[in-house]
Motif scaffolding. Sequence first.
Motif, PDB file in Angstrom:
ATOM      1  N   MET A 198      19.697 -69.055 -65.815  1.00 37.86           N
ATOM      2  CA  MET A 198      21.321 -68.534 -64.763  1.00 37.86           C
ATOM      3  C   MET A 198      21.954 -70.588 -65.494  1.00 37.86           C
ATOM      4  O   MET A 198      23.023 -70.628 -64.980  1.00 37.86           O
ATOM      5  CB  MET A 198      20.801 -69.642 -63.329  1.00 37.86           C
ATOM      6  N   LYS A 199      21.422 -70.093 -67.626  1.00 38.46           N
ATOM      7  CA  LYS A 199      22.814 -71.253 -67.736  1.00 38.46           C
ATOM      8  C   LYS A 199      24.032 -70.725 -67.393  1.00 38.46           C
ATOM      9  O   LYS A 199      24.752 -71.513 -67.874  1.00 38.46           O
ATOM     10  CB  LYS A 199      21.756 -71.160 -69.278  1.00 38.46           C
ATOM     11  N   SER A 200      23.302 -69.416 -68.427  1.00 36.36           N
ATOM     12  CA  SER A 200      24.943 -69.578 -68.440  1.00 36.36           C
ATOM     13  C   SER A 200      26.057 -68.788 -67.262  1.00 36.36           C
ATOM     14  O   SER A 200      26.607 -67.811 -67.199  1.00 36.36           O
ATOM     15  CB  SER A 200      25.467 -68.247 -69.572  1.00 36.36           C
ATOM     16  N   TRP A 201      24.835 -68.725 -66.134  1.00 35.13           N
ATOM     17  CA  TRP A 201      25.928 -67.770 -65.379  1.00 35.13           C
ATOM     18  C   TRP A 201      27.000 -69.000 -64.472  1.00 35.13           C
ATOM     19  O   TRP A 201      27.124 -69.780 -64.591  1.00 35.13           O
ATOM     20  CB  TRP A 201      24.601 -67.629 -64.091  1.00 35.13           C
ATOM     21  N   LYS A 202      28.128 -67.403 -63.857  1.00 38.89           N
ATOM     22  CA  LYS A 202      29.378 -67.698 -63.296  1.00 38.89           C
ATOM     23  C   LYS A 202      29.524 -67.481 -61.673  1.00 38.89           C
ATOM     24  O   LYS A 202      27.983 -67.318 -60.977  1.00 38.89           O
ATOM     25  CB  LYS A 202      30.646 -67.001 -63.706  1.00 38.89           C
ATOM     26  N   GLU A 203      30.271 -68.065 -60.545  1.00 36.30           N
ATOM     27  CA  GLU A 203      30.415 -68.069 -59.788  1.00 36.30           C
ATOM     28  C   GLU A 203      29.531 -66.529 -59.120  1.00 36.30           C
ATOM     29  O   GLU A 203      29.134 -66.579 -57.982  1.00 36.30           O
ATOM     30  CB  GLU A 203      31.960 -68.645 -58.773  1.00 36.30           C
ATOM     31  N   GLU A 204      30.745 -65.727 -59.236  1.00 39.16           N
ATOM     32  CA  GLU A 204      30.039 -64.330 -59.168  1.00 39.16           C
ATOM     33  C   GLU A 204      28.558 -64.025 -59.449  1.00 39.16           C
ATOM     34  O   GLU A 204      28.160 -63.028 -58.725  1.00 39.16           O
ATOM     35  CB  GLU A 204      31.280 -63.254 -59.837  1.00 39.16           C
ATOM     36  N   ASP A 205      27.988 -64.539 -60.359  1.00 44.05           N
ATOM     37  CA  ASP A 205      26.182 -64.346 -60.560  1.00 44.05           C
ATOM     38  C   ASP A 205      25.890 -64.496 -59.650  1.00 44.05           C
ATOM     39  O   ASP A 205      25.013 -63.941 -58.893  1.00 44.05           O
ATOM     40  CB  ASP A 205      26.059 -64.762 -62.671  1.00 44.05           C
ATOM     41  N   LEU A 212      16.504 -68.977 -54.105  1.00 44.97           N
ATOM     42  CA  LEU A 212      17.818 -67.994 -53.319  1.00 44.97           C
ATOM     43  C   LEU A 212      18.036 -70.009 -52.777  1.00 44.97           C
ATOM     44  O   LEU A 212      19.128 -70.045 -53.035  1.00 44.97           O
ATOM     45  CB  LEU A 212      17.234 -68.062 -52.084  1.00 44.97           C
ATOM     46  N   LYS A 213      17.374 -70.865 -52.847  1.00 47.82           N
ATOM     47  CA  LYS A 213      18.010 -72.069 -52.571  1.00 47.82           C
ATOM     48  C   LYS A 213      18.721 -72.678 -53.803  1.00 47.82           C
ATOM     49  O   LYS A 213      19.931 -73.277 -53.752  1.00 47.82           O
ATOM     50  CB  LYS A 213      16.893 -73.778 -52.512  1.00 47.82           C
ATOM     51  N   GLN A 214      18.151 -72.057 -54.998  1.00 46.94           N
ATOM     52  CA  GLN A 214      18.691 -72.619 -56.236  1.00 46.94           C
ATOM     53  C   GLN A 214      20.279 -72.061 -56.404  1.00 46.94           C
ATOM     54  O   GLN A 214      21.179 -72.658 -56.416  1.00 46.94           O
ATOM     55  CB  GLN A 214      17.548 -72.803 -57.542  1.00 46.94           C
ATOM     56  N   PHE A 215      20.138 -70.885 -55.973  1.00 49.37           N
ATOM     57  CA  PHE A 215      21.113 -69.723 -55.866  1.00 49.37           C
ATOM     58  C   PHE A 215      22.853 -70.624 -55.156  1.00 49.37           C
ATOM     59  O   PHE A 215      23.426 -70.775 -55.334  1.00 49.37           O
ATOM     60  CB  PHE A 215      21.095 -68.736 -55.632  1.00 49.37           C
ATOM     61  N   TYR A 216      21.885 -71.538 -53.829  1.00 52.56           N
ATOM     62  CA  TYR A 216      22.760 -71.864 -52.937  1.00 52.56           C
ATOM     63  C   TYR A 216      23.905 -73.048 -53.778  1.00 52.56           C
ATOM     64  O   TYR A 216      24.755 -73.577 -53.669  1.00 52.56           O
ATOM     65  CB  TYR A 216      22.544 -71.634 -51.334  1.00 52.56           C
ATOM     66  N   ASN A 217      22.330 -73.666 -53.515  1.00 51.68           N
ATOM     67  CA  ASN A 217      23.011 -74.724 -54.491  1.00 51.68           C
ATOM     68  C   ASN A 217      23.951 -74.634 -55.566  1.00 51.68           C
ATOM     69  O   ASN A 217      24.869 -76.092 -55.743  1.00 51.68           O
ATOM     70  CB  ASN A 217      21.303 -75.775 -54.654  1.00 51.68           C
ATOM     71  N   ASN A 218      23.331 -74.199 -56.621  1.00 49.59           N
ATOM     72  CA  ASN A 218      24.188 -74.177 -57.711  1.00 49.59           C
ATOM     73  C   ASN A 218      25.706 -73.371 -57.204  1.00 49.59           C
ATOM     74  O   ASN A 218      26.735 -73.677 -58.032  1.00 49.59           O
ATOM     75  CB  ASN A 218      23.289 -73.363 -58.916  1.00 49.59           C
ATOM     76  N   LEU A 219      25.923 -72.727 -56.633  1.00 46.96           N
ATOM     77  CA  LEU A 219      26.725 -72.374 -56.334  1.00 46.96           C
ATOM     78  C   LEU A 219      28.051 -73.062 -55.452  1.00 46.96           C
ATOM     79  O   LEU A 219      28.870 -73.052 -56.207  1.00 46.96           O
ATOM     80  CB  LEU A 219      26.912 -70.822 -55.302  1.00 46.96           C
ATOM     81  N   GLY A 220      27.423 -73.881 -54.662  1.00 46.88           N
ATOM     82  CA  GLY A 220      27.402 -74.705 -54.082  1.00 46.88           C
ATOM     83  C   GLY A 220      28.236 -76.104 -55.189  1.00 46.88           C
ATOM     84  O   GLY A 220      29.601 -76.761 -55.287  1.00 46.88           O
ATOM     85  N   VAL A 221      27.668 -76.373 -56.017  1.00 49.59           N
ATOM     86  CA  VAL A 221      28.440 -77.229 -56.603  1.00 49.59           C
ATOM     87  C   VAL A 221      29.231 -76.605 -57.835  1.00 49.59           C
ATOM     88  O   VAL A 221      30.587 -77.075 -57.361  1.00 49.59           O
ATOM     89  CB  VAL A 221      27.150 -77.806 -58.187  1.00 49.59           C
ATOM     90  N   ILE A 222      29.560 -75.195 -57.964  1.00 48.73           N
ATOM     91  CA  ILE A 222      30.240 -74.232 -58.668  1.00 48.73           C
ATOM     92  C   ILE A 222      31.639 -74.401 -57.873  1.00 48.73           C
ATOM     93  O   ILE A 222      32.972 -74.649 -58.377  1.00 48.73           O
ATOM     94  CB  ILE A 222      30.408 -73.299 -59.244  1.00 48.73           C
ATOM     95  N   VAL A 223      31.617 -73.518 -56.340  1.00 50.92           N
ATOM     96  CA  VAL A 223      33.371 -73.571 -55.883  1.00 50.92           C
ATOM     97  C   VAL A 223      33.575 -75.202 -55.815  1.00 50.92           C
ATOM     98  O   VAL A 223      34.360 -75.397 -55.683  1.00 50.92           O
ATOM     99  CB  VAL A 223      32.568 -73.198 -54.358  1.00 50.92           C
ATOM    100  N   PHE A 224      32.272 -76.141 -55.485  1.00 52.53           N
ATOM    101  CA  PHE A 224      33.815 -77.652 -55.797  1.00 52.53           C
ATOM    102  C   PHE A 224      33.749 -78.065 -56.017  1.00 52.53           C
ATOM    103  O   PHE A 224      35.196 -78.369 -55.986  1.00 52.53           O
ATOM    104  CB  PHE A 224      32.056 -78.595 -54.762  1.00 52.53           C
ATOM    105  N   HIS A 225      33.243 -78.016 -57.836  1.00 55.36           N
ATOM    106  CA  HIS A 225      34.473 -78.149 -58.652  1.00 55.36           C
ATOM    107  C   HIS A 225      35.612 -77.262 -58.617  1.00 55.36           C
ATOM    108  O   HIS A 225      36.890 -78.081 -58.754  1.00 55.36           O
ATOM    109  CB  HIS A 225      33.612 -77.473 -59.577  1.00 55.36           C
ATOM    110  N   ARG A 226      35.684 -76.313 -58.183  1.00 46.54           N
ATOM    111  CA  ARG A 226      36.584 -74.837 -57.983  1.00 46.54           C
ATOM    112  C   ARG A 226      37.562 -75.851 -57.468  1.00 46.54           C
ATOM    113  O   ARG A 226      38.928 -75.551 -57.493  1.00 46.54           O
ATOM    114  CB  ARG A 226      36.003 -73.637 -57.835  1.00 46.54           C
TER     115      ARG A 226
END
Length: 109
Positions: A21-28, A43-57
């Motif tokens: 998942m190192k190079s994943w983007k929000e849409e990934d 799934l927990k990692q996907f939600y966690n990482n997406l939450g962080v990316i969305v917050f940064h946005r």
Amino acid sequence: MLHVQRRGRGSPGKEKKFKGMKSWKEEDYRAAIREEGVKPSMLKQFYNNLGVIVFHRATQEGSDEAFKRIRREAVELLRVAVNLSPDWAEARHNLGYVEVVVEHLCYPS
């Protein structure tokens, strides 16, 4: 500081489905969440990482209204990660951080 779980390289749909998942983007992450049969541990990692990316946005938004709207989505995503794994310190830390930052930015004393 927020924490993102990273594993190797790659993107969804590649060999070994969710490896790297190192190079994943929000849409990934959004696409991976929609996949059927995803293990809760991933799934927990996907939600966690997406939450962080969305917050940064959200922090990059120019208006307070946009920040609050996008931030709400980040909080919801991080809450899902915590609900999937209540003992996972990383997700709890990220959710707490976002909630504290939001409280200070949205409702300063």
